[in-house]
Motif scaffolding. Sequence first.
Motif, PDB file in Angstrom:
ATOM      1  N   LYS A  41       0.834  -1.210   0.000  1.00 36.06           N
ATOM      2  CA  LYS A  41       0.000   0.000   0.000  1.00 36.06           C
ATOM      3  C   LYS A  41       0.875   1.269   0.000  1.00 36.06           C
ATOM      4  CE  LYS A  41      -4.069   1.842   2.123  1.00 36.06           C
ATOM      5  NZ  LYS A  41      -4.346   2.479   3.385  1.00 36.06           N
ATOM      6  N   GLY A  42       0.706   2.082  -1.022  1.00 35.09           N
ATOM      7  CA  GLY A  42       1.453   3.343  -1.113  1.00 35.09           C
ATOM      8  C   GLY A  42       2.838   3.197  -1.720  1.00 35.09           C
ATOM      9  N   ALA A  43       3.217   1.974  -2.107  1.00 34.96           N
ATOM     10  CA  ALA A  43       4.594   1.754  -2.580  1.00 34.96           C
ATOM     11  C   ALA A  43       4.790   2.221  -4.024  1.00 34.96           C
ATOM     12  CB  ALA A  43       4.950   0.271  -2.464  1.00 34.96           C
ATOM     13  N   ASP A  44       6.027   2.654  -4.300  1.00 37.56           N
ATOM     14  CA  ASP A  44       6.405   2.987  -5.670  1.00 37.56           C
ATOM     15  C   ASP A  44       6.881   1.746  -6.410  1.00 37.56           C
ATOM     16  OD1 ASP A  44       6.466   6.078  -5.740  1.00 37.56           O
ATOM     17  OD2 ASP A  44       7.467   5.548  -3.875  1.00 37.56           O
ATOM     18  N   ALA A  45       7.320   0.772  -5.634  1.00 35.58           N
ATOM     19  CA  ALA A  45       7.854  -0.435  -6.275  1.00 35.58           C
ATOM     20  C   ALA A  45       7.728  -1.631  -5.347  1.00 35.58           C
ATOM     21  CB  ALA A  45       9.322  -0.223  -6.627  1.00 35.58           C
ATOM     22  N   VAL A  46       7.647  -2.809  -5.966  1.00 32.13           N
ATOM     23  CA  VAL A  46       7.676  -4.088  -5.252  1.00 32.13           C
ATOM     24  C   VAL A  46       8.872  -4.844  -5.806  1.00 32.13           C
ATOM     25  CG1 VAL A  46       6.475  -6.281  -4.911  1.00 32.13           C
ATOM     26  CG2 VAL A  46       5.160  -4.165  -5.078  1.00 32.13           C
ATOM     27  N   ILE A  47       9.682  -5.400  -4.905  1.00 24.78           N
ATOM     28  CA  ILE A  47      10.814  -6.219  -5.383  1.00 24.78           C
ATOM     29  C   ILE A  47      10.629  -7.623  -4.838  1.00 24.78           C
ATOM     30  CG2 ILE A  47      13.319  -6.342  -5.628  1.00 24.78           C
ATOM     31  CD1 ILE A  47      13.538  -3.587  -4.454  1.00 24.78           C
ATOM     32  N   ILE A  48      10.576  -8.611  -5.711  1.00 24.97           N
ATOM     33  CA  ILE A  48      10.383  -9.990  -5.251  1.00 24.97           C
ATOM     34  C   ILE A  48      11.750 -10.672  -5.201  1.00 24.97           C
ATOM     35  CG2 ILE A  48       9.247 -12.198  -5.714  1.00 24.97           C
ATOM     36  CD1 ILE A  48       7.097 -10.574  -7.251  1.00 24.97           C
ATOM     37  N   LEU A  49      12.153 -11.053  -3.971  1.00 27.86           N
ATOM     38  CA  LEU A  49      13.513 -11.575  -3.795  1.00 27.86           C
ATOM     39  C   LEU A  49      13.565 -13.036  -3.356  1.00 27.86           C
ATOM     40  CD1 LEU A  49      15.311  -8.484  -2.207  1.00 27.86           C
ATOM     41  CD2 LEU A  49      15.394  -9.295  -4.570  1.00 27.86           C
ATOM     42  N   THR A  50      12.415 -13.603  -2.974  1.00 27.95           N
ATOM     43  CA  THR A  50      12.389 -15.038  -2.629  1.00 27.95           C
ATOM     44  C   THR A  50      11.207 -15.648  -3.375  1.00 27.95           C
ATOM     45  OG1 THR A  50      13.131 -14.427  -0.410  1.00 27.95           O
ATOM     46  CG2 THR A  50      12.426 -16.702  -0.714  1.00 27.95           C
ATOM     47  N   GLU A  51      11.391 -16.869  -3.870  1.00 22.81           N
ATOM     48  CA  GLU A  51      10.365 -17.466  -4.742  1.00 22.81           C
ATOM     49  C   GLU A  51       9.294 -18.219  -3.948  1.00 22.81           C
ATOM     50  OE1 GLU A  51      13.299 -18.457  -4.048  1.00 22.81           O
ATOM     51  OE2 GLU A  51      13.678 -20.562  -4.447  1.00 22.81           O
ATOM     52  N   TRP A  52       8.802 -17.605  -2.861  1.00 24.17           N
ATOM     53  CA  TRP A  52       7.702 -18.233  -2.106  1.00 24.17           C
ATOM     54  C   TRP A  52       6.510 -18.419  -3.034  1.00 24.17           C
ATOM     55  CZ3 TRP A  52       8.343 -20.368   2.502  1.00 24.17           C
ATOM     56  CH2 TRP A  52       9.341 -19.900   3.358  1.00 24.17           C
ATOM     57  N   ASN A  53       5.852 -19.568  -2.891  1.00 22.19           N
ATOM     58  CA  ASN A  53       4.716 -19.870  -3.767  1.00 22.19           C
ATOM     59  C   ASN A  53       3.636 -18.807  -3.724  1.00 22.19           C
ATOM     60  OD1 ASN A  53       5.035 -21.988  -5.444  1.00 22.19           O
ATOM     61  ND2 ASN A  53       4.555 -23.540  -3.877  1.00 22.19           N
ATOM     62  N   PHE A  73       9.613  -5.388  -9.624  1.00 25.00           N
ATOM     63  CA  PHE A  73      10.923  -5.944  -9.980  1.00 25.00           C
ATOM     64  C   PHE A  73      10.898  -7.410  -9.575  1.00 25.00           C
ATOM     65  CE2 PHE A  73      11.528  -1.445  -9.405  1.00 25.00           C
ATOM     66  CZ  PHE A  73      12.355  -1.092 -10.461  1.00 25.00           C
ATOM     67  N   ASP A  74      10.882  -8.273 -10.542  1.00 27.57           N
ATOM     68  CA  ASP A  74      10.768  -9.699 -10.243  1.00 27.57           C
ATOM     69  C   ASP A  74      12.129 -10.350 -10.457  1.00 27.57           C
ATOM     70  OD1 ASP A  74      10.101 -12.311  -9.905  1.00 27.57           O
ATOM     71  OD2 ASP A  74       8.791 -12.466 -11.668  1.00 27.57           O
ATOM     72  N   ALA A  75      12.845 -10.548  -9.344  1.00 29.23           N
ATOM     73  CA  ALA A  75      14.195 -11.130  -9.438  1.00 29.23           C
ATOM     74  C   ALA A  75      14.135 -12.657  -9.438  1.00 29.23           C
ATOM     75  CB  ALA A  75      15.045 -10.627  -8.270  1.00 29.23           C
ATOM     76  N   ARG A  76      12.924 -13.237  -9.321  1.00 31.10           N
ATOM     77  CA  ARG A  76      12.819 -14.694  -9.208  1.00 31.10           C
ATOM     78  C   ARG A  76      11.940 -15.321 -10.287  1.00 31.10           C
ATOM     79  NH1 ARG A  76      16.372 -17.455  -5.768  1.00 31.10           N
ATOM     80  NH2 ARG A  76      16.613 -16.288  -3.864  1.00 31.10           N
ATOM     81  N   SER A  77      11.523 -14.523 -11.241  1.00 30.25           N
ATOM     82  CA  SER A  77      10.671 -15.040 -12.323  1.00 30.25           C
ATOM     83  C   SER A  77       9.429 -15.744 -11.795  1.00 30.25           C
ATOM     84  CB  SER A  77      11.449 -16.027 -13.212  1.00 30.25           C
ATOM     85  OG  SER A  77      12.605 -15.443 -13.720  1.00 30.25           O
ATOM     86  N   VAL A  78       8.727 -15.114 -10.877  1.00 30.78           N
ATOM     87  CA  VAL A  78       7.532 -15.762 -10.336  1.00 30.78           C
ATOM     88  C   VAL A  78       6.229 -15.152 -10.849  1.00 30.78           C
ATOM     89  CG1 VAL A  78       8.664 -16.563  -8.220  1.00 30.78           C
ATOM     90  CG2 VAL A  78       7.523 -14.352  -8.215  1.00 30.78           C
TER      91      VAL A  78
END
Length: 480
Positions: free
Chosen positions: A421-433, A454-459
């Motif tokens: 909420k309110g974020a400029d960006a989301v960065i995904i750093l762990t591939e939790w299901n 930003f999807d660093a885990r291709s999820v």
Amino acid sequence: MPVASIRSICCIGAGYVGGPTMAVIADRCPDVQVTVVDINQTRIDAWNNSDLSRLPVYEPGLDAVVRRARGRNLHFSTAVEEAIAAADMVFISVNTPTKTKGLGAGQASDLRWVEACARQVTKSATGHTIVVEKSTLPVRTAEAVKAILASAEQSSDGSQVTFAVLSNPEFLAEGTAIQDLESPDRVLIGGEDPDAIDSLVSVYSHWVPQERILRTNLWSSELSKLTANAFLAQRISSINSVAALCEATGADVREVARAIGSDSRIGAKFLQAGPGFGGSCFQKDILNLVYLCRHFGLPDVANYWESVVQLNSWQQHRIARTVVQKLFGTVTGKHVAILGFAFKADTNDTREAPAIRIAKDLLEEGAQLAIHDPKVDSEQIARDLQLPASTEPDVESGLTRAALSGEGTWWPSDDIASAIKGADAVIILTEWNQYRELNWAVLAPLMRQPAWVFDARSVVTPSEIQAAGLNLWRVGEGQP
Ligand code: NAD
Ligand code: UGA
């Protein structure tokens, strides 16, 4: 010594390896008493917790194994001397981190805990004891262990204390530890005493097929463990280096990985580009290999392996830099949600997690980070970032104040929607299901536009992100 039938095992070290490994041995060998000892009372108490969801290590399936064996033939205790005295076989499964000072600092393994165990065994062992190196150790460590044990043999007062030393490195990966232990690709046993080797084989033979139990000399066994981790980590650095080239050229690293992985000589596993490898062992074991190569006069070999670690650090900094660049060159005062802090999915372990380095880089830039992880608690994150958590700011006034101060802050978020909420960006750093199943149509309107994923885990599914009106960066995806 005749082949001893093992009745009692002591494992020194109730950590990520000692706990699960001994739980599976006890489960599969009901005729063997297994006692796991540790100097850390809190850890032992957690292993004895009647609430199995609060064991000190989170591993899928571990609770069921512990439920079956604990109290029957699996025990957790701080009575180290007693357990060693009662054991036919003692596993040393203590931590072997990188030395932080003195000779070899930053590269060599710190063997003080292993040496302490060997000395403890000389003090407390009775009769013939097989000492098994389960920790990952530099090649030729068994020499030191043998020398310490030999001192006890010589000074024994007629009570005939004798030892054999084996190397039996562990290849389990966190998150799949129980599966890896119950159905290992191989069990490696290195040693000089064939009877001692047979005794350890007899333990594993309760559930591991003979053809998967490999026997080698001590030094091959010790070195194979470091080499296996170096090869695995090298594949990750290789694919991450190609990911950067994909981004620059319009190629897609997932397609490249599929194309090269279809070659049976290369194989499809361990070709997942990401935020760089984490975990307690890859970096430490490669640095240890680098140190050994230099020690044995092989600087070119050392440089070769060192580059695997350098590329990994570069990848982590590169991701933080990419986030800053995409957010108009500054994240100062911006709210960024980090999804995933563990070094991989299905574990609560954060040791060397890529999230630590990436979050630290963003904090340095003055970002306001909301951090979510389903298994990592906020105290652990604070220790890793060396920064206490702030209270969650009010989206309007809080962030404005922080933006003016320029100080990076973070706070834990229990649910994903409030992190975002309110974020400029989301960065995904762990591939939790659960990050694969996010409803971006619902989440996107919560963010401040223009917003990035930003999807660093291709999820994520790119079409869903685009349909929700968000910008997307995926590791290793070039713009055609
Ligand atoms: P860990 O830090 O989780 O556990 C080690 C435990 O040993 C700690 O609880 C510590 O209190 C205890 N300890 C240290 N010295 C002691 C002593 N003298 N007496 C009693 N207890 C003592 O470490 P870990 O992750 O279980 O790793 C152990 C070894 O296994 C390392 O060498 C590591 O490289 C190797 N390894 C780890 C993994 C993994 O996935 N974590 C996989 C394969 C191999
Ligand atoms: C690794 C090895 O896989 C084990 O065989 C070994 O026993 C263990 O180290 C050890 O000695 O400690 P682990 O670190 O638990 O196990 O987990 P991995 O699955 O190997 O993952 C390591 C890191 O590489 C993680 O951060 C993971 O996300 C990353 N990774 C893995 C990738 O980025 N891409 C991949 O394709 C695979």
